[in-house]
Design a protein around this motif. Structure first.
Motif, mmCIF file in Angstrom:
data_model
loop_
_atom_site.group_PDB
_atom_site.id
_atom_site.type_symbol
_atom_site.label_atom_id
_atom_site.label_comp_id
_atom_site.label_asym_id
_atom_site.label_seq_id
_atom_site.Cartn_x
_atom_site.Cartn_y
_atom_site.Cartn_z
ATOM 1 N N LYS A 19 -47.015 -32.971 26.974
ATOM 2 C CA LYS A 19 -46.221 -33.448 25.838
ATOM 3 C C LYS A 19 -46.329 -32.480 24.667
ATOM 4 O O LYS A 19 -45.321 -32.125 24.052
ATOM 5 N N ALA A 20 -47.534 -32.011 24.355
ATOM 6 C CA ALA A 20 -47.722 -31.062 23.249
ATOM 7 C C ALA A 20 -46.981 -29.758 23.520
ATOM 8 O O ALA A 20 -46.287 -29.231 22.640
ATOM 9 N N PHE A 32 -49.755 -16.419 30.526
ATOM 10 C CA PHE A 32 -50.299 -17.710 30.954
ATOM 11 C C PHE A 32 -51.427 -18.214 30.043
ATOM 12 O O PHE A 32 -51.428 -19.361 29.622
ATOM 13 N N GLY A 33 -52.382 -17.364 29.732
ATOM 14 C CA GLY A 33 -53.514 -17.786 28.907
ATOM 15 C C GLY A 33 -53.521 -17.165 27.523
ATOM 16 O O GLY A 33 -54.564 -17.088 26.874
ATOM 17 N N ALA A 34 -52.357 -16.745 27.039
ATOM 18 C CA ALA A 34 -52.301 -16.029 25.764
ATOM 19 C C ALA A 34 -52.211 -16.979 24.574
ATOM 20 O O ALA A 34 -51.330 -16.870 23.733
ATOM 21 N N ASN A 35 -53.146 -17.921 24.505
ATOM 22 C CA ASN A 35 -53.197 -18.774 23.319
ATOM 23 C C ASN A 35 -54.358 -18.354 22.429
ATOM 24 O O ASN A 35 -55.246 -17.605 22.845
ATOM 25 N N ARG A 36 -54.340 -18.816 21.214
ATOM 26 C CA ARG A 36 -55.319 -18.403 20.206
ATOM 27 C C ARG A 36 -56.759 -18.674 20.633
ATOM 28 O O ARG A 36 -57.656 -17.866 20.393
ATOM 29 N N TYR A 41 -50.553 -28.736 19.993
ATOM 30 C CA TYR A 41 -49.169 -28.418 19.659
ATOM 31 C C TYR A 41 -49.106 -27.071 18.927
ATOM 32 O O TYR A 41 -48.265 -26.221 19.243
ATOM 33 N N ALA A 42 -49.998 -26.874 17.957
ATOM 34 C CA ALA A 42 -49.999 -25.634 17.173
ATOM 35 C C ALA A 42 -50.284 -24.412 18.055
ATOM 36 O O ALA A 42 -49.678 -23.351 17.865
ATOM 37 N N LEU A 43 -51.185 -24.555 19.030
ATOM 38 C CA LEU A 43 -51.471 -23.450 19.953
ATOM 39 C C LEU A 43 -50.220 -23.065 20.737
ATOM 40 O O LEU A 43 -49.883 -21.889 20.849
ATOM 41 N N PHE A 44 -49.553 -24.071 21.280
ATOM 42 C CA PHE A 44 -48.362 -23.806 22.081
ATOM 43 C C PHE A 44 -47.195 -23.326 21.215
ATOM 44 O O PHE A 44 -46.427 -22.450 21.616
ATOM 45 N N GLN A 45 -47.077 -23.869 20.014
ATOM 46 C CA GLN A 45 -46.023 -23.444 19.097
ATOM 47 C C GLN A 45 -46.141 -21.953 18.792
ATOM 48 O O GLN A 45 -45.144 -21.224 18.782
ATOM 49 N N GLU A 46 -47.355 -21.508 18.579
ATOM 50 C CA GLU A 46 -47.592 -20.092 18.277
ATOM 51 C C GLU A 46 -47.120 -19.211 19.442
ATOM 52 O O GLU A 46 -46.500 -18.167 19.231
ATOM 53 N N MET A 47 -47.381 -19.632 20.662
ATOM 54 C CA MET A 47 -46.943 -18.867 21.832
ATOM 55 C C MET A 47 -45.418 -18.851 21.928
ATOM 56 O O MET A 47 -44.811 -17.814 22.200
ATOM 57 N N VAL A 48 -44.809 -20.016 21.718
ATOM 58 C CA VAL A 48 -43.350 -20.125 21.816
ATOM 59 C C VAL A 48 -42.676 -19.244 20.770
ATOM 60 O O VAL A 48 -41.738 -18.492 21.080
ATOM 61 N N VAL A 49 -43.141 -19.302 19.540
ATOM 62 C CA VAL A 49 -42.545 -18.496 18.473
ATOM 63 C C VAL A 49 -42.701 -17.003 18.775
ATOM 64 O O VAL A 49 -41.774 -16.209 18.557
ATOM 65 N N ALA A 50 -43.849 -16.622 19.343
ATOM 66 C CA ALA A 50 -44.084 -15.211 19.661
ATOM 67 C C ALA A 50 -43.186 -14.708 20.787
ATOM 68 O O ALA A 50 -42.847 -13.524 20.834
ATOM 69 N N GLY A 51 -42.762 -15.603 21.700
ATOM 70 C CA GLY A 51 -42.005 -15.147 22.856
ATOM 71 C C GLY A 51 -40.566 -15.585 22.934
ATOM 72 O O GLY A 51 -39.825 -15.132 23.814
ATOM 73 N N ARG A 52 -40.123 -16.420 22.012
ATOM 74 C CA ARG A 52 -38.790 -17.021 22.157
ATOM 75 C C ARG A 52 -37.647 -16.009 22.120
ATOM 76 O O ARG A 52 -36.591 -16.241 22.716
#
Length: 199
Positions: A89-90, A2-6, A60-71
């Motif tokens: 939206k981001a 849930f809160g695992a962003n940079r 967007y970059a914060l969420f992108q990093e999470m998505v790439v790590a977990g996809r």
């Protein structure tokens, strides 16, 4: 996750990839093939411009990093507890543009059916649907009784599946501890009522 962003992990000594990877592995082991594993994405922890100082591109970059790590480790993406359509939206664009998993978006509304940034249920759901969410809904902040009036509005605002994840009532302080007044049987009754309405 849930809160695992940079931003939230910056002083932990752990990377987004490490935390998301470990969390997904633990969830996968616990699910043991009996349940789906969600890459859970919560708010960034900062307000986006113009309300705060986080730019859309940085969010967007914060969420992108999470998505790439977990996809490759999850079965779906759950973007939840969101109170700002711009942040949704981001997060939703980051999910849609960086993975092929189903994406669920849930918002947290106040007792009047508004987001922190003022958006309505209808506007919030329409935005998520238009950006490619596979399901929409609401979670957190309110108990099932407080959410009950919002369920018909959610169902009327979208053709997507709708999910509702309330708290177990509004938190109450008892002897210095936070408790939730809705017990399992009452909570189950509300869940059945929501399901009967089409949630």
């Amino acid at each position: 996750t849930f809160g695992a962003n940079r931003l939230k992990l910056q002083n932990t000594g752990h990377t987004v990839e490490q935390v998301v990877g470990a969390a997904c592995e633990i969830a996968r082991g616990a699910a043991a093939g009996r349940a789906a594993v969600a890459l859970d994405i919560g708010p960034s922890g900062k307000l986006l411009e113009p309300y705060g100082d986080l730019s859309f591109d940085d969010a967007y970059a914060l969420f992108q990093e999470m998505v790439v790590a977990g996809r490759d480790k999850a079965d779906l993406v759950l973007i939840e507890t969101m109170s700002d359509t711009y942040e949704v939206k981001a997060a939703l664009l980051a999910a849609r543009e960086n993975c092929d998993l189903p994406v669920v978006v849930t918002y947290t509304f106040d007792s009047t059916g508004k987001l922190l940034t003022g958006g309505s249920i209808e506007a919030a759901v329409t935005l998520a649907e238009s950006l490619g969410a596979d399901a929409v809904g609401m979670n957190c902040s309110l108990g099932p009784e407080q959410m009950a009036d919002f369920v018909p509005r959610l169902l009327a605002a979208t053709r997507l599946p709708v999910c509702v994840t309330p708290n177990a009532g509004l938190p109450v302080a008892v002897n210095g501890e936070t408790t939730y007044p809705v017990g399992p049987e009452e909570f189950c009754g509300w869940a059945e009522r929501f399901a009967g309405a089409g949630v």
